[in-house]
Motif scaffolding. Structure first.
Motif, PDB file in Angstrom:
ATOM      1  N   UNK A  70       0.846  -1.179   0.000  1.00 29.18           N
ATOM      2  CA  UNK A  70       0.000   0.000   0.000  1.00 29.18           C
ATOM      3  C   UNK A  70       0.888   1.238   0.000  1.00 29.18           C
ATOM      4  N   UNK A  71       0.392   2.338   0.474  1.00 34.60           N
ATOM      5  CA  UNK A  71       1.187   3.559   0.586  1.00 34.60           C
ATOM      6  C   UNK A  71       0.464   4.511   1.515  1.00 34.60           C
ATOM      7  N   UNK A  72       1.201   5.468   2.020  1.00 39.03           N
ATOM      8  CA  UNK A  72       0.639   6.554   2.810  1.00 39.03           C
ATOM      9  C   UNK A  72       0.510   7.768   1.908  1.00 39.03           C
ATOM     10  N   UNK A  73      -0.705   8.274   1.758  1.00 39.27           N
ATOM     11  CA  UNK A  73      -0.930   9.464   0.940  1.00 39.27           C
ATOM     12  C   UNK A  73      -0.507  10.693   1.741  1.00 39.27           C
ATOM     13  N   UNK A  74       0.404  11.484   1.190  1.00 43.24           N
ATOM     14  CA  UNK A  74       0.885  12.695   1.842  1.00 43.24           C
ATOM     15  C   UNK A  74       0.585  13.891   0.945  1.00 43.24           C
ATOM     16  N   UNK A  75      -0.123  14.855   1.504  1.00 38.13           N
ATOM     17  CA  UNK A  75      -0.401  16.091   0.785  1.00 38.13           C
ATOM     18  C   UNK A  75      -0.227  17.258   1.748  1.00 38.13           C
ATOM     19  N   UNK A  76       0.092  18.416   1.192  1.00 39.74           N
ATOM     20  CA  UNK A  76       0.265  19.614   2.006  1.00 39.74           C
ATOM     21  C   UNK A  76      -0.877  20.574   1.726  1.00 39.74           C
ATOM     22  N   UNK A  77      -1.425  21.140   2.792  1.00 47.75           N
ATOM     23  CA  UNK A  77      -2.521  22.087   2.625  1.00 47.75           C
ATOM     24  C   UNK A  77      -3.393  22.156   3.856  1.00 47.75           C
ATOM     25  N   UNK A  78      -4.580  22.701   3.679  1.00 49.60           N
ATOM     26  CA  UNK A  78      -5.558  22.801   4.756  1.00 49.60           C
ATOM     27  C   UNK A  78      -6.290  21.472   4.864  1.00 49.60           C
ATOM     28  N   UNK A  79      -6.249  20.803   6.038  1.00 49.79           N
ATOM     29  CA  UNK A  79      -6.927  19.514   6.162  1.00 49.79           C
ATOM     30  C   UNK A  79      -8.405  19.571   5.790  1.00 49.79           C
ATOM     31  N   UNK A  80      -9.050  20.712   6.018  1.00 44.81           N
ATOM     32  CA  UNK A  80     -10.459  20.835   5.659  1.00 44.81           C
ATOM     33  C   UNK A  80     -10.658  20.562   4.181  1.00 44.81           C
ATOM     34  N   UNK A  81      -9.748  21.065   3.343  1.00 40.54           N
ATOM     35  CA  UNK A  81      -9.845  20.860   1.902  1.00 40.54           C
ATOM     36  C   UNK A  81      -9.288  19.498   1.490  1.00 40.54           C
ATOM     37  N   UNK A  82      -8.124  19.148   2.033  1.00 38.63           N
ATOM     38  CA  UNK A  82      -7.431  17.937   1.586  1.00 38.63           C
ATOM     39  C   UNK A  82      -8.217  16.681   1.955  1.00 38.63           C
ATOM     40  N   UNK A  83      -8.626  16.571   3.223  1.00 37.30           N
ATOM     41  CA  UNK A  83      -9.330  15.368   3.660  1.00 37.30           C
ATOM     42  C   UNK A  83     -10.652  15.229   2.923  1.00 37.30           C
ATOM     43  N   UNK A  84     -11.373  16.319   2.780  1.00 39.60           N
ATOM     44  CA  UNK A  84     -12.648  16.263   2.072  1.00 39.60           C
ATOM     45  C   UNK A  84     -12.485  15.879   0.609  1.00 39.60           C
ATOM     46  N   UNK A  85     -11.450  16.428  -0.041  1.00 33.76           N
ATOM     47  CA  UNK A  85     -11.234  16.130  -1.456  1.00 33.76           C
ATOM     48  C   UNK A  85     -10.861  14.666  -1.661  1.00 33.76           C
ATOM     49  N   UNK A  86      -9.972  14.141  -0.809  1.00 34.49           N
ATOM     50  CA  UNK A  86      -9.578  12.745  -0.947  1.00 34.49           C
ATOM     51  C   UNK A  86     -10.767  11.824  -0.669  1.00 34.49           C
ATOM     52  N   UNK A  87     -11.557  12.165   0.353  1.00 33.51           N
ATOM     53  CA  UNK A  87     -12.737  11.352   0.659  1.00 33.51           C
ATOM     54  C   UNK A  87     -13.681  11.295  -0.528  1.00 33.51           C
ATOM     55  N   UNK A  88     -13.855  12.435  -1.195  1.00 30.37           N
ATOM     56  CA  UNK A  88     -14.727  12.467  -2.379  1.00 30.37           C
ATOM     57  C   UNK A  88     -14.116  11.687  -3.531  1.00 30.37           C
ATOM     58  N   UNK A  89     -12.794  11.805  -3.712  1.00 32.82           N
ATOM     59  CA  UNK A  89     -12.125  11.149  -4.834  1.00 32.82           C
ATOM     60  C   UNK A  89     -12.210   9.630  -4.737  1.00 32.82           C
ATOM     61  N   UNK A 108      -9.519  22.580  14.157  1.00 32.60           N
ATOM     62  CA  UNK A 108      -9.322  21.929  12.861  1.00 32.60           C
ATOM     63  C   UNK A 108     -10.338  20.814  12.659  1.00 32.60           C
ATOM     64  N   UNK A 109     -10.569  20.005  13.693  1.00 39.10           N
ATOM     65  CA  UNK A 109     -11.509  18.896  13.580  1.00 39.10           C
ATOM     66  C   UNK A 109     -12.920  19.389  13.321  1.00 39.10           C
ATOM     67  N   UNK A 113     -15.155  18.260  10.196  1.00 37.85           N
ATOM     68  CA  UNK A 113     -16.463  17.633  10.388  1.00 37.85           C
ATOM     69  C   UNK A 113     -17.554  18.357   9.611  1.00 37.85           C
ATOM     70  N   UNK A 114     -17.504  19.690   9.627  1.00 38.22           N
ATOM     71  CA  UNK A 114     -18.508  20.457   8.874  1.00 38.22           C
ATOM     72  C   UNK A 114     -18.403  20.173   7.380  1.00 38.22           C
ATOM     73  N   UNK A 115     -17.155  20.120   6.881  1.00 38.24           N
ATOM     74  CA  UNK A 115     -16.963  19.866   5.447  1.00 38.24           C
ATOM     75  C   UNK A 115     -17.456  18.468   5.068  1.00 38.24           C
ATOM     76  N   UNK A 116     -17.177  17.481   5.897  1.00 34.52           N
ATOM     77  CA  UNK A 116     -17.615  16.120   5.603  1.00 34.52           C
ATOM     78  C   UNK A 116     -19.133  16.002   5.690  1.00 34.52           C
ATOM     79  N   UNK A 117     -19.731  16.710   6.633  1.00 35.13           N
ATOM     80  CA  UNK A 117     -21.193  16.690   6.753  1.00 35.13           C
ATOM     81  C   UNK A 117     -21.836  17.264   5.501  1.00 35.13           C
ATOM     82  N   UNK A 123     -18.130  10.255   9.595  1.00 34.41           N
ATOM     83  CA  UNK A 123     -16.816  10.385  10.217  1.00 34.41           C
ATOM     84  C   UNK A 123     -16.880   9.841  11.633  1.00 34.41           C
ATOM     85  N   UNK A 124     -15.712   9.509  12.157  1.00 33.83           N
ATOM     86  CA  UNK A 124     -15.611   9.003  13.525  1.00 33.83           C
ATOM     87  C   UNK A 124     -14.284   9.436  14.118  1.00 33.83           C
TER      88      UNK A 124
END
Length: 241
Positions: A70-89, A108-109, A113-117, A123-124
């Protein structure tokens, strides 16, 4: 698909959130994608020694994932944008992470959470403390490799683990420390002038305001002729925990 968001806990085990994601993947016959976000809001508050340790931990963690196909996905940026974008992708059904009670992490959390909602993604936040007895939700499958996704097949942008010099435009001093040298004294001053303890200092200022400019005895430790102020965020009233 389960998306696991690495934060402070840069190890595969013990890692309650990763275990929970792998267990859910086994139950639902899906895969887990793990991500780490290089958050500038965190990096700007950290000292060079801490960031260097984090980068070393990231390299070791990525090796663990790659050793298992496997691999660990590493990206730089605002977690609000990055986590939401990867989840959608990846079409994640759920994003899982370990709980963190620091002030910065709570803010940050909340934003994540708002973005994922808004995106309709579950989310958990898993308590980071290990339970006394293993439970089905915190005991990882015996064969985690079978449930780890290959990010290359998911078309997710993935970055290399940066060097310390890549992150701060020479803002981090990573030279080796030698006792008694000027560079060591300089680093010590940097650690004590607010770089490392900035958050603690902010809490102390709020306490001074709250308690009329006075610190309680527990807030001051004496070492010889000098004193070292420390933080205790608990209220001074008898009704406190």
């Amino acid at each position: 698909m389960q998306l696991h968001w690495h934060r402070r806990n840069l190890r595969p085990h013990p890692n309650p959130a990763l275990s929970a994601a792998l267990t859910a993947a086994e139950r639902e016959d899906c895969r887990v994608v793990s991500v780490f976000v290089l958050d500038d809001a965190i990096l700007s508050r950290a000292n060079g020694l801490g960031v260097a340790f984090m980068l070393g931990s990231l390299r070791a963690l990525r090796d663990w994932y790659r050793d298992r196909g496997s691999d660990l996905v590493i990206q730089r940026g605002d977690p609000t944008d990055v986590v939401g974008h990867i989840a959608e992708t990846v079409g994640a059904e759920q994003v899982v992470w370990n709980g963190d009670h620091s002030r910065l992490a709570r803010g940050r959390d909340c934003a994540v959470r708002r973005a994922l909602t808004r995106a309709g993604v579950a989310y958990a936040s898993v308590p980071s403390g290990q339970p006394t007895e293993p439970t089905p939700s915190t005991t990882p499958p015996s064969d985690p490799e079978a449930h780890l996704a290959t990010p290359d097949a998911l078309r997710i942008e993935n970055e290399a683990v940066p060097r310390l010099s890549d992150l701060g435009d020479d803002a981090y001093d990573s030279a080796p420390l030698t006792f008694g040298t000027e560079s060591a004294r300089k680093r010590l001053r940097a650690l004590s002038d607010g770089t490392t303890y900035r958050q603690c200092d902010e809490q102390r200022r709020r306490q001074l305001t709250r308690y009329g400019g006075r610190l309680r005895p527990v807030d001051r430790l004496y070492t010889g002729a000098d004193s070292l102020t420390v933080c205790d965020p608990r209220p001074s009233s008898a009704s406190g925990d």
